[in-house]
Scaffold this motif. Structure first.
Motif, PDB file in Angstrom:
ATOM      1  N   ASN A   1      54.303  26.537 107.186  1.00 52.26           N
ATOM      2  CA  ASN A   1      54.578  27.959 107.225  1.00 52.26           C
ATOM      3  C   ASN A   1      54.897  28.389 108.658  1.00 52.26           C
ATOM      4  O   ASN A   1      54.010  28.757 109.410  1.00 52.26           O
ATOM      5  CB  ASN A   1      53.370  28.718 106.679  1.00 52.26           C
ATOM      6  CG  ASN A   1      53.634  30.195 106.645  1.00 52.26           C
ATOM      7  OD1 ASN A   1      54.784  30.627 106.699  1.00 52.26           O
ATOM      8  ND2 ASN A   1      52.586  30.983 106.565  1.00 52.26           N
ATOM      9  N   TYR A   2      56.143  28.299 109.019  1.00 49.23           N
ATOM     10  CA  TYR A   2      56.531  28.644 110.388  1.00 49.23           C
ATOM     11  C   TYR A   2      56.365  30.129 110.639  1.00 49.23           C
ATOM     12  O   TYR A   2      56.681  30.943 109.784  1.00 49.23           O
ATOM     13  CB  TYR A   2      57.986  28.264 110.644  1.00 49.23           C
ATOM     14  CG  TYR A   2      58.214  26.798 110.637  1.00 49.23           C
ATOM     15  CD1 TYR A   2      57.855  26.017 111.731  1.00 49.23           C
ATOM     16  CD2 TYR A   2      58.804  26.171 109.556  1.00 49.23           C
ATOM     17  CE1 TYR A   2      58.072  24.655 111.735  1.00 49.23           C
ATOM     18  CE2 TYR A   2      59.017  24.808 109.548  1.00 49.23           C
ATOM     19  CZ  TYR A   2      58.652  24.057 110.631  1.00 49.23           C
ATOM     20  OH  TYR A   2      58.861  22.710 110.631  1.00 49.23           O
ATOM     21  N   GLU A   3      55.869  30.467 111.811  1.00 50.61           N
ATOM     22  CA  GLU A   3      55.781  31.868 112.190  1.00 50.61           C
ATOM     23  C   GLU A   3      56.899  32.193 113.182  1.00 50.61           C
ATOM     24  O   GLU A   3      57.534  31.302 113.729  1.00 50.61           O
ATOM     25  CB  GLU A   3      54.416  32.162 112.815  1.00 50.61           C
ATOM     26  CG  GLU A   3      53.238  31.860 111.909  1.00 50.61           C
ATOM     27  CD  GLU A   3      53.190  32.757 110.675  1.00 50.61           C
ATOM     28  OE1 GLU A   3      53.875  33.786 110.664  1.00 50.61           O
ATOM     29  OE2 GLU A   3      52.475  32.418 109.709  1.00 50.61           O
TER      30      GLU A   3
ATOM     31  N   ASN B   1      51.365  38.755 109.849  1.00 52.23           N
ATOM     32  CA  ASN B   1      51.184  38.872 111.296  1.00 52.23           C
ATOM     33  C   ASN B   1      51.458  40.254 111.837  1.00 52.23           C
ATOM     34  O   ASN B   1      51.239  40.507 113.012  1.00 52.23           O
ATOM     35  CB  ASN B   1      52.064  37.866 112.009  1.00 52.23           C
ATOM     36  CG  ASN B   1      51.452  36.492 112.009  1.00 52.23           C
ATOM     37  OD1 ASN B   1      50.440  36.272 112.656  1.00 52.23           O
ATOM     38  ND2 ASN B   1      52.041  35.579 111.257  1.00 52.23           N
TER      39      ASN B   1
ATOM     40  N   ARG C   1      61.774  35.901 106.716  1.00 52.33           N
ATOM     41  CA  ARG C   1      61.839  35.165 105.457  1.00 52.33           C
ATOM     42  C   ARG C   1      62.587  35.913 104.374  1.00 52.33           C
ATOM     43  O   ARG C   1      63.203  35.307 103.492  1.00 52.33           O
ATOM     44  CB  ARG C   1      60.428  34.935 104.925  1.00 52.33           C
ATOM     45  CG  ARG C   1      59.747  33.867 105.665  1.00 52.33           C
ATOM     46  CD  ARG C   1      58.299  33.738 105.340  1.00 52.33           C
ATOM     47  NE  ARG C   1      57.800  32.789 106.306  1.00 52.33           N
ATOM     48  CZ  ARG C   1      57.941  31.486 106.157  1.00 52.33           C
ATOM     49  NH1 ARG C   1      58.490  31.003 105.053  1.00 52.33           N
ATOM     50  NH2 ARG C   1      57.538  30.675 107.096  1.00 52.33           N
TER      51      ARG C   1
HETATM   52 MG   LIG Z   1      54.332  34.358 108.633  1.00 46.73          MG
END
Ligand SMILES: [Mg+2]
Ligand SMILES: Nc1ncnc2c1ncn2[C@@H]1O[C@H](COP(=O)(O)OP(=O)(O)OP(=O)(O)O)[C@@H](O)[C@H]1O
Ligand SMILES: Nc1ncnc2c1ncn2[C@@H]1O[C@H](COP(=O)(O)OP(=O)(O)OP(=O)(O)O)[C@@H](O)[C@H]1O
Ligand SMILES: [Mg+2]
Lengths: 704, 704
Positions: free
Chosen positions: B4-6, B573, B699
């Motif tokens: 899960n890339y931020e 986030n 996303r």
């Molecule tokens: Mg995220």
């Protein structure tokens, strides 16, 4: 009496009509077609710009050749050939005057009487346009024609200027012309492809045109692309850049074909594209030269800043004391006479004879020299400035006396300063490079005179660094300038570093005193250009401090009468559309969108009222609005509303429903970044309840 | 199980604390100091990146030289020198295997066991980072070390790969390291300058580092700058670009100094910076060759697309069937063995002897050839891939048999395809160029065989075009690629046009089938990269369709308890800050700002509550938040709140008060442009009353 420049509408208005069109087009794969046509147009821009640049180039070359050949013959007839060191220069002088005054007067008259916007290099104007400011008449074909003739006459006339600025302008005009398929000059609409008729598309094409123009002027495709970016782009759009690069490369390629053919070469091997001359051997340098390069850079910065400020003063003086048109023409002639006279005096009084043989000048003049010698002073003057730059870069060491070069530098510095700002079409790049090359070379020669063991003092190398330093000091366009210099002289990548050192030092020193010459010109003309960063005095402010309020607004459904009166009363170009209005307190309404003056005028002109909806609704589309682009009529051309005075306009399908909004407490740097990155024209300031609190336009970032 | 890339927080949070700092700094001329330090850092980035690149370069050169010299000696000992056309290649073969397996196994083990992120070229990762995606561990010093050793071992081991990708990655690491003055690997904080500790500044530095890396890898400063732009920049910031260009030029200059010294030259005259070799004579071409170039481009597009899809399939297979770490090392060894074996078979079975003399190879091997002859097959294999590209560009016509080159092309195509995706550090640029050069040259040779009168078929020229076409077909990075090729081969600007034709055709044909190899890798890894344009399926949508709702919000004054629970419960986030909330219906509140998870965690960790304001208020500044950058603790590290459970948090001084907001009916292309141009992480969708309607993140533009 400062002109009130308006902005371009770079933002796309995504109203209902636009969305309808989009939906239709999605069905018919329109965007692919549009993409292909867009590519074709960019290719055409590259080719045609190059052809125009070639023509200008060739005509200048041929005419200058004729002129100087004639002068040389006249010199030879009037100054006895051998064993005579005395002679009479009066006849050649008079001829020279004639051949300078005639073209310069003609060019200046054309510029002054036919199209004054063509004065100068055109780069500041193109730059402003790309920045988002509408400069009237800047991209018309008539402008192009006058500009082309103007630049030919002034270079042939021997003014201290170059052809590169006008070529860039030419590229911009070509781009605008081709992409719109419509010419105001010829009152002709070619009715080919209308999808590109808005400010957004047009500006993108002009970007490509400018790049193609630079590329053609310098034979530097990457430099051309970067020039456009440095001057213009705010949002980095990969596809746009790629198209721009292709247009630039095609432009250079076309140039190469034509010039190869013109010079009778096959295989496209004409290498004159390095139009400041390719260095035969890789330029070498030593560690200890780096500080010297830096000193040259600093000198360039100082000299450049002084040049800029002197030039600005001269131009202010001009503006004040020479308001009449005929005066401007006379002034150009006077400067031309001054140039010729100074050159003649130099030739007459300085005795600088060099042996014939490995001299690189095309037209050696014997003048006061022994047989087998040529006059080095005459060699400097008897050619176009561009050719002189080449000479200074590539002439072998010892081609001139120190005195010759010193006087030449001073004379040219003054001349170029007096020339830029005359009512003629001329660029400032070449004379600036020339002055720099002259003092760079001079410095190397003087130092070598005192330290004859310093063999690293290759005069051509120092001429190049001097040119870079001077250009950096005058123009301050660092990125594209460095790349253009690299491409146009074909130096190896190891020599990029010295060039950059000179450029950076020059820019930093110059920036300490004043702005680059283009920016100065823009400021003098009160063009509301957006800089890259917000102006320093704005850094600590919030939106609250720069917004305008109360804002003139329109209700979502408003009366034709109100709109008509409002348009007559105020001059703004954008009006927030509001609802939830109590009584007539529109300026406290809740924001639903924004509408442009031009759209309102079309609505009134075409009577797009709610009451007669059934008549116009079926046939109204975004095309209705686009048809009048780019010259929407003024409100005065809307006849009095009489019977329709009580009709209503419903803006919901016309307005831009997604204006960018910010809060009153947002910092100016932040909203400035948004404004610039998105290429906005109007920014709405709203309060916490989405009610209008103010409006911000380009001017508010500059004059508030 | 997809990671899960931020995202990075490129947007600057202009909260009260920030404004306080700004105001203070305005007083002490801080921004000038910051500017100067920024310049110094960029210069350091250029120098250090170049030094690392040089070291890698020199070590690879030396080791490869040793290896191939040893092999040649072994060949000469085992194959009788003169008059023998038969001999025993087994011993050299075994040696060769040894010298391939050892380094490759070592490198693969390092990569696999110590830092798996260093696998591959690193360009996709740097590209993702610059695009705004946080790739864990990508810019650590440990990563750099493993990467450097990894690339040395794999190139020396003879795998089909180049060193340029890892060099770019190295530049990025250097930039991040220097600018932050803090290393996670060494758990060390140099406490020098903290003002650059945020994602925004760091990303800008990494941009410069990437550019310096490209420049050092190819000796192409302008190409380096454009690479960074093409891959990364969304907003064209003139100062940033200028600093990037300077870093690139300094990098190339440093490289030049070091390599000149290494090669024992003075005057920095090492011209090997054209590391694909400068063409001796200007490349010429004729009109009728343009269609041929286009055909080559189309072939490049086809071959490239096929290579990409084959490579993707191989990698999918790998992922599925080789999950164990040791398996990955073994696989790398197997591919190395395969390479050596194929090479040996080719050398053994093909009899291609050429007269010694004007051959450009450094290590001529006589192997099965007469005296005064060398083995052309061995010459191709007994050097690094980069050197082979140079040979293919610059070897005189007739240096190889058609069969040799044909087999070589096929073998290398397959080998490179099998190699990219192994768990080793390797770039794909050089092998791609090599394959292209091979088939380009081959095509010219075959055609010349049939039409011996076609003298224009200069094999080096066609090798270059082939390389361009193949690179275009595999990588599709058009702008920077074209400039890199121009700079790295030093062709004249008139030859840009053929290169561009090949590149464009290759890209267009390739794009028809699939994406570039870097983008494919990014997609395979499910990295949420933002493309340049919104994805086609989103073109007709509005924000309404892609937003997430209900949105998890926080009240302007909210309880510590709620915040703590909320952070534990959800993984987002960013949280809109709202007021005007009825009861607990936060997700219908009116927007006042947005706050990040990392900020909330700091607030909880440091107990910045309203109730104990007098304790922390005086000493709390933006620095309190910056200190923990870049690795904020997770919510788990906040101890249970116990006694403070009823305390209140007032977000007004911490939140970002100016989030960008759009309307539900705004079109996706429009909001996408805003999102990308401003480098956003969260975009709030509000209704007409400024109440929250949804939230959009990166996303949502990709997976919805
Ligand atoms: Mg995220
Ligand atoms: N609708 C409006 N109501 C009130 N003030 C406005 C309005 N539009 C613009 N202004 C303000 O008037 C001043 C002049 O702006 P101007 O009317 O020239 O804007 P514009 O013509 O719409 O945009 P531009 O001049 O950039 O094309 C600015 O300070 C601006 O903030
Ligand atoms: N505060 C929120 N409330 C509700 N949904 C959210 C919120 N923040 C993000 N989302 C949605 O959750 C999904 C996953 O987003 P995610 O939580 O990963 O965002 P993020 O971590 O804040 O940002 P990024 O992943 O880009 O760093 C997206 O569809 C997004 O729209
Ligand atoms: Mg206005």
């Amino acid at each position: 009496s400062t002109p009130n420049y308006e902005s371009l509408d770079y933002e796309v208005c995504e109203n209902t009509l636009f969305q309808d069109e989009q939906r239709e087009q999605l069905a018919e794969r329109f965007s692919l077609r549009k993409d292909i046509i867009r590519w074709i147009i960019f290719i055409q821009i590259g080719i045609i710009t190059a052809l125009i640049a070639c023509s200008i180039d060739i005509i200048i070359e041929e005419l200058s050749e004729l002129k100087y050949q004639f002068l040389i013959k006249s010199v030879q007839e009037n100054v006895p050939l051998s064993d005579a060191t005395e002679g009479d220069l009066v006849i050649p002088y008079l001829y020279w005057l004639l051949f300078s005054i005639l073209p310069v007067a003609f060019g200046a008259a054309m510029v002054t009487y036919i199209e004054p916007i063509t004065a100068g290099s055109g780069i500041p104007q193109v730059k402003s346009y790309l920045n988002g400011v509408k400069i009237p008449r800047i991209v018309r074909i008539k402008t192009l024609a006058v500009k082309a003739i103007g630049v030919i006459t002034s270079v042939v006339g021997g003014l201290a200027g170059g052809k590169e600025g006008p070529m860039i302008h030419a590229g911009a005009v070509v781009a605008a012309g081709i992409s719109q398929g419509k010419s105001t000059t010829f009152v002709k609409d070619f009715r080919i492809f209308k999808a590109f008729r808005d400010d957004h598309e047009k500006r993108d094409f002009v970007l490509g045109g400018g790049a193609a123009g630079v590329s053609a002027a310098f034979g530097a495709p990457i430099g051309g692309m970067l020039f456009s970016l440095e001057e213009a782009a705010s949002f980095w759009n990969q596809n746009l850049i790629w198209r721009t690069l292709v247009a630039s490369i095609i432009s250079v390629f076309t140039l190469n074909i034509v010039l190869s053919a013109y010079h009778g070469l096959n295989d496209f091997t004409f290498t004159g594209l390095f139009n400041l001359g390719k260095f035969d051997q890789p330029l070498k340098f030593d560690y200890f030269e780096l500080p010297i390069f830096m000193i040259l850079g600093v000198s360039g910065g100082l000299l450049g800043a002084a040049w800029n400020s002197l030039n600005t003063k001269i131009n202010k003086f001009r503006k004040r004391f020479i308001p009449w048109k005929i005066g401007k023409v006379i002034e150009a002639v006077v400067v031309a006479i001054m140039g010729v006279t100074l050159a003649c005096l130099m030739i007459y009084f300085i005795n600088d004879c060099r042996p014939l043989g490995n001299d690189p000048t095309n037209n050696p003049v014997q003048l006061f020299c022994e047989d087998n010698e040529y006059n080095a002073v005459a060699a400097l003057w008897f050619q176009t400035p561009e050719a002189t730059v080449r000479s200074l870069f590539h002439d072998p060491p010892g081609s001139h006396k120190i005195l010759t070069l010193a006087l030449f530098t001073v004379v040219y510095y003054v001349l170029s300063c007096a020339t830029f700002g005359l009512n003629v079409s001329l660029g400032v790049f070449i004379p600036t490079a020339l002055v720099g090359a002259a003092w760079g070379r001079l410095l190397a020669m003087v130092t070598f005179y005192f330290f004859p063991q310093a063999e690293f003092l290759h005069p051509g190398k120092y001429a190049l660094i001097g040119a870079a330093a001077n250009l950096g000091g005058v123009l301050r366009m660092t990125i594209s300038l460095s790349v253009i210099l690299m491409e146009t002289t074909g130096v190896e990548s190891s020599f990029f570093f010295p060039l950059i050192i000179a450029l950076i030092s020059a820019k930093w020193v110059g920036d300490y005193f004043n702005e680059g010459i283009y920016d100065t010109q823009i400021q003098v003309n009160h063009v509301p250009m957006l800089t890259w960063e917000p102006l320093p005095q704005y850094k600590g402010l919030t939106a609250q401090k720069i917004l305008s309020s109360p804002v003139v607004c329109i209700k979502l459904r408003d009366s034709a009468h109100y709109i008509y009166q409002m348009l007559k009363k105020c001059e703004h170009n954008g009006f927030p559309v509001v609802d939830n209005v109590e009584g007539n307190r529109r300026s406290e309404g809740r924001v639903c969108g924004i509408i442009l003056r031009s759209q309102l005028i079309v609505i009134l002109l075409k009577s797009l009222y709610v009451e007669n909806k059934r008549f116009w609704l079926p046939e109204t589309s975004i095309q209705t609005f686009r048809d009048l682009y780019p010259r929407y009529p003024s409100i005065k051309s809307v006849r009095k509303l009489d019977e329709k005075i009580n009709y209503t306009v419903d803006l919901s399908m016309f307005m831009n429903p997604s204006p960018v909004r910010v809060n009153p407490h947002d910092s100016v740097p932040r909203i400035f970044q948004i404004f610039r990155a998105l290429g906005l024209r109007h920014l709405l300031v709203i309060n916490n309840e989405n009610r209008i609190a103010g409006i911000i336009t380009r001017r508010d970032f500059i004059y508030k």
